[in-house]
Motif scaffolding. Sequence first.
Motif, mmCIF file in Angstrom:
data_model
loop_
_atom_site.group_PDB
_atom_site.id
_atom_site.type_symbol
_atom_site.label_atom_id
_atom_site.label_comp_id
_atom_site.label_asym_id
_atom_site.label_seq_id
_atom_site.Cartn_x
_atom_site.Cartn_y
_atom_site.Cartn_z
ATOM 1 N N GLU A 164 1.365 30.298 -35.247
ATOM 2 C CA GLU A 164 1.410 29.689 -33.919
ATOM 3 C C GLU A 164 2.802 29.805 -33.327
ATOM 4 O OE1 GLU A 164 1.132 25.405 -33.683
ATOM 5 O OE2 GLU A 164 1.457 25.219 -35.834
ATOM 6 N N ARG A 166 5.806 28.069 -31.298
ATOM 7 C CA ARG A 166 6.326 26.723 -31.038
ATOM 8 C C ARG A 166 7.719 26.804 -30.438
ATOM 9 N NH1 ARG A 166 3.658 22.594 -34.004
ATOM 10 N NH2 ARG A 166 5.137 21.200 -32.980
ATOM 11 N N VAL A 168 11.079 24.815 -30.352
ATOM 12 C CA VAL A 168 11.691 23.789 -31.188
ATOM 13 C C VAL A 168 13.204 23.813 -31.008
ATOM 14 C CG1 VAL A 168 11.955 22.920 -33.538
ATOM 15 C CG2 VAL A 168 9.851 24.095 -32.882
ATOM 16 N N MET A 180 8.899 19.464 -36.951
ATOM 17 C CA MET A 180 7.445 19.569 -36.888
ATOM 18 C C MET A 180 6.754 18.581 -37.822
ATOM 19 S SD MET A 180 7.001 23.740 -36.678
ATOM 20 C CE MET A 180 5.222 23.629 -36.510
#
Length: 376
Positions: A164, A166, A168, A180
Amino acid sequence: MRSRLAQLSRSHAVLATLVAVIAAAVAGTTVGYAALSKDVTLTLDGETRQVSAIGDTVGDVLAAEGIDVGDRDLVAPAVDEAVADGSAIAVQFGRPLELSVDGASRTYWVNSTDVASALGEIGRRFDGADLSASRSASIGRKGLSLDVVTPKVLHVKLGGKDLEKRKVAALTVADVLDSMGFELDEHDKVIPSLDTAIADGDKVVVKDIRLATKKVQREVVDAPVVEREDATMYEGEEEVVREGRDGVRAVTYKLRFVNGDLVARKVVRAKVRVKAVSTIVNVGTKEEPTSNFADGSTVWDALARCESGGNWAINTGNGYYGGLQFNLGTWRAYGGTGYPHQASRETQIAVASRLRDATGGYGSWPGCAAKLGLPR
């Protein structure tokens, strides 16, 4: 005076604030009463107080108050400007902002007294970033060290989950997993390592590794097979001399799972409860002849010449074997063992004779029997 205005122009926002402070202070001040002593409103880093000082310029008032200003400080009016009774002076001191952005450090001199204003002053607001101090935190005269971790777009695969994307705010792989909320187990493997610095577009993979122990009290152990060479048997022939027997054991396994899949199993302890008995098999090593043109003057020799060219060891792979071209079912039905082409001329004739006697003629070889004029 002009040089000081040039200095002030480096920070328009802070300068505007100083001017506003001065205007407000002058509006609320009454006219002084002494010709030599002047009442002045003095604002230092936003904190205002009233002072009485003897002097003709801003610099004189500041010196009388024991306030040293340098090139990095903002002073309004300028230090060489004249002061009168009721004047207002504002000073915004310079202070170092030691900024570390994703590990890269640089020092800025700012006049703002809080983090948010200081970042705006240097034109680096870092929206969405993690800061080591809150944006409302104050910055004293000694300055502030501020760590900034910028947000990055990463591709992350955690255990058996799909890859996935992300966004961050993290500096290292360890920071990514922490942000996470992913907790690593003792045996998990992280690629790249936890202390690796990350950048936009990087990929972080966690292999979820689990070790387990499994105990089986009665596990069947297949009987081993022992092969013995037999020179009296042709290659490809096997004969079971002794039937084996499966055994039973109590066994403990160490299992290794990766992302939920079993990838390794190791025996760490085993105890035999019933010993297995080996199956013994004789395996032929005798080379099979490819031709045998043993000849004679019998009717069988004539029939063999017709059926197979007189080759008693022929095996073309068509399901018929030997000089008289037996199929395997007929051969064994009339006493033959093994394969016809592996038997001698004499053995093949003996089996053929039993077949002829049982059927009353040579009808089992219809084509060649007719050609040779043999009774069928």
